[in-house]
Design a protein around this motif. Structure first.
Motif, PDB file in Angstrom:
ATOM      1  N   UNK A  46       0.838  -1.198   0.000  1.00 19.01           N
ATOM      2  CA  UNK A  46       0.000   0.000   0.000  1.00 19.01           C
ATOM      3  C   UNK A  46       0.877   1.253   0.000  1.00 19.01           C
ATOM      4  N   UNK A  47       0.556   2.183  -0.900  1.00 15.28           N
ATOM      5  CA  UNK A  47       1.346   3.403  -1.081  1.00 15.28           C
ATOM      6  C   UNK A  47       2.792   3.043  -1.389  1.00 15.28           C
ATOM      7  N   UNK A  48       2.958   2.280  -2.465  1.00 20.88           N
ATOM      8  CA  UNK A  48       4.304   1.899  -2.908  1.00 20.88           C
ATOM      9  C   UNK A  48       5.079   3.169  -3.252  1.00 20.88           C
ATOM     10  N   UNK A  49       6.150   3.433  -2.496  1.00 21.35           N
ATOM     11  CA  UNK A  49       6.803   4.735  -2.575  1.00 21.35           C
ATOM     12  C   UNK A  49       8.209   4.669  -3.152  1.00 21.35           C
ATOM     13  N   UNK A  50       8.784   3.476  -3.232  1.00 18.98           N
ATOM     14  CA  UNK A  50      10.152   3.365  -3.747  1.00 18.98           C
ATOM     15  C   UNK A  50      10.388   1.956  -4.272  1.00 18.98           C
ATOM     16  N   UNK A  51      11.166   1.845  -5.358  1.00 20.56           N
ATOM     17  CA  UNK A  51      11.503   0.559  -5.954  1.00 20.56           C
ATOM     18  C   UNK A  51      12.954   0.605  -6.409  1.00 20.56           C
ATOM     19  N   UNK A  52      13.645  -0.520  -6.298  1.00 17.75           N
ATOM     20  CA  UNK A  52      15.035  -0.584  -6.733  1.00 17.75           C
ATOM     21  C   UNK A  52      15.326  -1.979  -7.276  1.00 17.75           C
ATOM     22  N   UNK A  53      16.394  -2.101  -8.062  1.00 23.20           N
ATOM     23  CA  UNK A  53      16.811  -3.372  -8.665  1.00 23.20           C
ATOM     24  C   UNK A  53      18.198  -3.704  -8.156  1.00 23.20           C
ATOM     25  N   UNK A  54      18.438  -4.971  -7.842  1.00 22.11           N
ATOM     26  CA  UNK A  54      19.747  -5.390  -7.358  1.00 22.11           C
ATOM     27  C   UNK A  54      20.795  -5.287  -8.467  1.00 22.11           C
ATOM     28  N   UNK A  55      22.063  -5.058  -8.115  1.00 24.45           N
ATOM     29  CA  UNK A  55      23.111  -4.898  -9.124  1.00 24.45           C
ATOM     30  C   UNK A  55      23.283  -6.117 -10.039  1.00 24.45           C
ATOM     31  N   UNK A  56      22.933  -7.302  -9.542  1.00 22.99           N
ATOM     32  CA  UNK A  56      23.055  -8.510 -10.367  1.00 22.99           C
ATOM     33  C   UNK A  56      21.814  -8.768 -11.214  1.00 22.99           C
ATOM     34  N   UNK A  57      20.841  -7.845 -11.176  1.00 23.46           N
ATOM     35  CA  UNK A  57      19.620  -7.908 -11.986  1.00 23.46           C
ATOM     36  C   UNK A  57      18.634  -8.997 -11.570  1.00 23.46           C
ATOM     37  N   UNK A  58      18.907  -9.711 -10.497  1.00 24.69           N
ATOM     38  CA  UNK A  58      18.102 -10.879 -10.145  1.00 24.69           C
ATOM     39  C   UNK A  58      16.860 -10.553  -9.319  1.00 24.69           C
ATOM     40  N   UNK A  59      16.863  -9.401  -8.641  1.00 22.60           N
ATOM     41  CA  UNK A  59      15.755  -9.090  -7.729  1.00 22.60           C
ATOM     42  C   UNK A  59      15.315  -7.648  -7.838  1.00 22.60           C
ATOM     43  N   UNK A  60      14.032  -7.440  -7.518  1.00 21.13           N
ATOM     44  CA  UNK A  60      13.473  -6.111  -7.383  1.00 21.13           C
ATOM     45  C   UNK A  60      12.907  -5.994  -5.972  1.00 21.13           C
ATOM     46  N   UNK A  61      13.193  -4.859  -5.311  1.00 23.68           N
ATOM     47  CA  UNK A  61      12.713  -4.615  -3.957  1.00 23.68           C
ATOM     48  C   UNK A  61      11.865  -3.342  -3.958  1.00 23.68           C
ATOM     49  N   UNK A  62      10.750  -3.386  -3.226  1.00 28.28           N
ATOM     50  CA  UNK A  62       9.859  -2.227  -3.141  1.00 28.28           C
ATOM     51  C   UNK A  62       9.320  -2.104  -1.727  1.00 28.28           C
ATOM     52  N   UNK A  63       8.993  -0.854  -1.336  1.00 28.25           N
ATOM     53  CA  UNK A  63       8.444  -0.623  -0.001  1.00 28.25           C
ATOM     54  C   UNK A  63       7.074   0.032  -0.107  1.00 28.25           C
ATOM     55  N   UNK A  64       6.187  -0.336   0.843  1.00 32.71           N
ATOM     56  CA  UNK A  64       4.859   0.264   0.943  1.00 32.71           C
ATOM     57  C   UNK A  64       4.768   1.110   2.188  1.00 32.71           C
ATOM     58  N   UNK A  65       4.564   2.418   2.012  1.00 36.75           N
ATOM     59  CA  UNK A  65       4.502   3.345   3.148  1.00 36.75           C
ATOM     60  C   UNK A  65       3.337   3.017   4.077  1.00 36.75           C
ATOM     61  N   UNK A  66       2.152   2.848   3.518  1.00 44.08           N
ATOM     62  CA  UNK A  66       0.963   2.614   4.347  1.00 44.08           C
ATOM     63  C   UNK A  66       0.900   1.207   4.910  1.00 44.08           C
ATOM     64  N   UNK A  67       1.454   0.241   4.197  1.00 41.82           N
ATOM     65  CA  UNK A  67       1.416  -1.151   4.682  1.00 41.82           C
ATOM     66  C   UNK A  67       2.633  -1.506   5.515  1.00 41.82           C
ATOM     67  N   UNK A  68       3.587  -0.578   5.665  1.00 39.89           N
ATOM     68  CA  UNK A  68       4.818  -0.823   6.435  1.00 39.89           C
ATOM     69  C   UNK A  68       5.453  -2.150   6.012  1.00 39.89           C
TER      70      UNK A  68
END
Length: 323
Positions: A46-68
């Motif tokens: 909920x309220x996805x506020x940031x996304x990033x990709x790992x340097x090896x291209x294998x993973x994507x990480x995202x955070x939800x502000x409202x869902x903590x």
């Protein structure tokens, strides 16, 4: 928004849509196609506020502000498609505002804002990352508003030795030493400036490790620092203030070739580009010699900044510029 290190995909954090939106990217033209939405279950992003990709291209990480929450995805190396791998939700991850992966891929860091009954605690959360992208060994480096409150952007020096975090409500830039073997952080120093760092929003380290840049939303400024290549300590703070073209800046990046610094400003609806000259000077230092110049041939507007007479370039204008 982030581009995968292999340049094949673009991923966007949709705060209103509670999801990640991905695009395929043409390696020749940069054109985006094949939009896909990723919603990792109800209340997980909920309220996805940031996304990033790992340097090896294998993973994507995202955070939800409202869902903590912190969500980890597997990323298909061929297609860029995402599959849900891991969801972390607990009180120690309350109101995450930023996520970043270390250059060597072994750690993931979050900025969180924990509202307790008696006190407001800000923290940088560190995880170990294994070869599959799974996160373990969580440790929180908490601060009860002494050095940073409401941490926003985080930047890791490419040499892996230092981590920098801005405190939006404390008007601070904090330096942490990073153990390159374990990824553990330890507090090093804090810069406080209630004139030029008011509502400091974003931070970036140049690829050559020599400078750190921050933008302050209320100060309408970009502030540059020299960075010691051995210790990571910051010095020679200089600010470039422009309330017309840098009205409410919210994002700053340095080009991979070290030649330019780009800033997006929401209130002035601009993307501003600076030349980054020399081997030791940053944006504000070149400002002192009036050597900031416009980039590109299709410049919308140029203006002379009253602080130093430097030329500022509005490379593009948008109806809604935001980081």
């Amino acid at each position: 928004v982030v581009v995968s290190p292999d340049s094949k995909n673009v991923y966007v954090a949709s705060q209103i849509g509670d999801r990640i939106v991905s695009f395929d990217r043409d390696l020749t033209t940069g054109t985006l196609t094949n939009q896909k939405d990723y919603v990792p279950g109800r209340y997980n992003l909920d309220a996805c506020i940031c996304v990033t990709v790992s340097p090896d291209n294998k993973n994507v990480y995202a955070v939800g502000w409202d869902s903590s929450s912190l969500v980890t995805y597997d990323r298909d190396l061929s297609t860029g498609a995402l599959t849900n791998l891991q969801v972390r939700k607990d009180a120690s991850l309350e109101k995450p505002s930023f996520v970043i992966v270390s250059p060597n891929g072994q750690n993931v860091y979050l900025a969180v804002n924990i509202n307790g009954e008696a006190t407001y605690v800000s923290a940088i959360v560190t995880f170990d990352r294994d070869t599959s992208g799974v996160l373990t060994n969580q440790r929180n480096l908490a601060d009860t508003n002494t050095n940073f409150k409401n941490p926003g952007g985080i930047a890791i020096a490419p040499d892996g030795k230092s981590v920098y975090c801005v405190g939006y409500q404390s008007d601070t830039l904090v330096t942490f030493d990073r153990d390159t073997a374990s990824g553990t952080l330890s507090f090093k120093a804090v810069v406080t400036d209630d004139i030029k760092l008011i509502k400091v929003y974003s931070v970036a380290v140049s690829p050559d490790n020599k400078n750190v840049y921050v933008v302050a939303q209320t100060s309408d400024a970009i502030i540059s620092f020299d960075r010691d290549l051995i210790t990571g300590s910051l010095s020679n703070q200089v600010a470039f203030v422009d309330p017309v073209n840098l009205n409410g800046p919210t994002g700053v990046i340095v080009s991979p070739d070290n030649k330019n610094v780009h800033i997006v400003s929401g209130l002035s609806n601009t993307v501003v580009t600076f030349d980054r000259l020399g081997t030791t000077e940053g944006v504000a230092q070149t400002c002192a010699s009036s050597s900031l110049t416009c980039q590109g041939t299709s410049v919308a507007t140029t203006t002379t900044n009253a602080n130093c007479g430097a030329t500022v370039c509005i490379a593009s204008e948008f109806a809604d510029a935001d980081a």
